[in-house]
Structure formats: C-alpha cells, structure tokens
Design an enzyme around this catalytic site. Structure first.
Site, short mmCIF file in Angstrom:
data_model
loop_
_atom_site.label_atom_id
_atom_site.label_comp_id
_atom_site.label_asym_id
_atom_site.label_seq_id
_atom_site.Cartn_x
_atom_site.Cartn_y
_atom_site.Cartn_z
CB CYS A 150 -0.96 0.00 1.18
SG CYS A 150 -0.15 -0.10 2.80
CG HIS A 193 -4.36 0.60 4.14
ND1 HIS A 193 -3.70 -0.05 3.12
CD2 HIS A 193 -5.51 1.08 3.58
CE1 HIS A 193 -4.42 0.03 2.01
NE2 HIS A 193 -5.50 0.72 2.26
CG ASP A 217 -7.09 2.05 -0.66
OD1 ASP A 217 -6.10 1.65 -1.30
OD2 ASP A 217 -7.36 1.66 0.48
#
Length: 220
Positions: free
Chosen positions: A56, A98, A113
């Site tokens: 991520c 994250h 995202d």
C-alpha cells in the site's frame, strides 16, 4: 513522462485523477510475498514503477507522485485499514497498517485507495486482480467503515469518529455499497440475551442471504 501521457486526453482534474487511478490499479500488482513476511518492499514511487509490484505504501506514493506531476493537489494518508485478516471487533494498536490518498478536485478533497481498487488477497493468501471502482472518490461516510486515518481531519467527515468508534463499526466490504445496500445499525458486535433484530435494506433486484455468528466465530 508517464503522467503527461496518462492525462493527455483528460478534460478536467477529475478525469486526470481517474486516469492515474486506473493505470495504477491495472499495472501494479500487490506484493503478497513482502506482505506476509512483514517487510516493506518497494514503498516509493520509483521502486513501485520499476518492479510493477508493491504494498500500500508504494501504491499511495506512486499516486501522489503522478498526481503532483499532473498538476493535482494530493496527499498521502497513513492509518488503520480493515483489510486482509481483519476480524470484526478487533482493536488496532501499534504501527499503522495501511496508506491511501486524498486528491483535491474543484476545491474539494476526495478519498482514493489504489491498493484496494486494484484487487485483494484471497483467503489462500493469493493476490487476485479485480478492479473495484468503489475506492475512487469514495464518499467519506462509506470510507470510514474500513479506513481510519492518523489525522482525524482526513476522515473528511463533519463529525470525525474516534478510534474506538471506528473499531466498533460493522465490517462492510465494498460490494455492500456497490449493491446499494443500507444497514439499520452501525455496531459490528451486538450484545443480546435472546433475540436480535437487524435491518438491512436492499434495492429491487438484489437478493440476500444472511447469517449471524457468535463473537467466538461459531455460527448462530
């Protein structure tokens, strides 16, 4: 040069951001090996672009770099995400797990995202590429069910939630919103002695099956 190529057909900032989001979700694979080993792997935009693999932090840094090259105002956000291995009712402690982005379009901030938009890690620990449009410009009222930022202002909510409130929220996956479902109550764990009434609203054409589970994982 990549940013210039991707935004060349774009007519406005939204289309620019969309082009970057789609390219990243289509061309960068999630590095499951690094994820399960607990390392960081390629976490900057250059490494993610060269290897075409990242976790991520690399996804979000690549979006940030391309957005800035495209003339967009964007930020990288760290926080907690209810991703792979999450169990409802779990408390989040320790380092953030994250990272995602926010981008400013027409004077307003929107949440993005790229990692979760690109695919997911299956129960067998394999990466499955599956584009999910839910994670582009996601409404903050939906994003908060799975993302809790380090900076409460990045929730983009009029009344930000505390970490405890976030942890107590029901666990909803993207398809819940993609199918137009709505939930009558927001707590993920319900304490009851005998009966439980739970209202889930579905639009016409959506058929549902449901089951309850006890907090210890046993089927009810």
């Amino acid at each position: 040069s990549l940013a210039a190529y991707l935004i060349e057909p774009a007519k406005n900032d939204r289309e620019k951001a969309r082009a970057l989001f789609r390219w990243i979700t289509e061309n960068i694979d999630y590095n499951v090996e690094v994820f399960f080993k607990g390392g960081s792997g390629a976490t900057n935009s250059e490494d993610a672009l060269k290897s075409r693999k990242s976790v991520c932090y690399g996804y979000s840094d690549l979006f940030l770099s391309l957005a800035r090259e495209a003339g967009l105002q964007a930020v990288k956000i760290r926080g907690y995400g209810k991703g792979y291995g999450y169990v409802p009712g779990r408390s989040f402690t320790g380092p953030f797990n994250h990272a995602w982005n926010a981008v400013k379009i027409n004077g307003s901030w929107y949440l993005v995202d790229c990692t979760w938009g690109a695919g997911y890690v299956s129960g067998e620990g394999q990466y499955v590429r599956k584009f999910d449009d839910h994670y582009f410009m996601t409404p903050p009222s939906q994003f908060i069910y799975s993302h809790f930022p380090e900076d409460a202002r990045r929730q983009l909510l009029d009344e930000p939630l505390s970490k405890e409130e976030f942890e107590n929220l029901v666990y909803l996956e993207a398809d819940f919103f993609n199918l137009g479902l709505m939930l009558g109550q927001r707590n993920g764990t319900i304490n009851a002695e005998s009966q439980v009434n739970l209202s889930i609203f579905a639009p016409d054409g959506v058929l549902m099956m449901a089951k309850f589970e006890y907090a210890d994982g046993m089927a009810a």
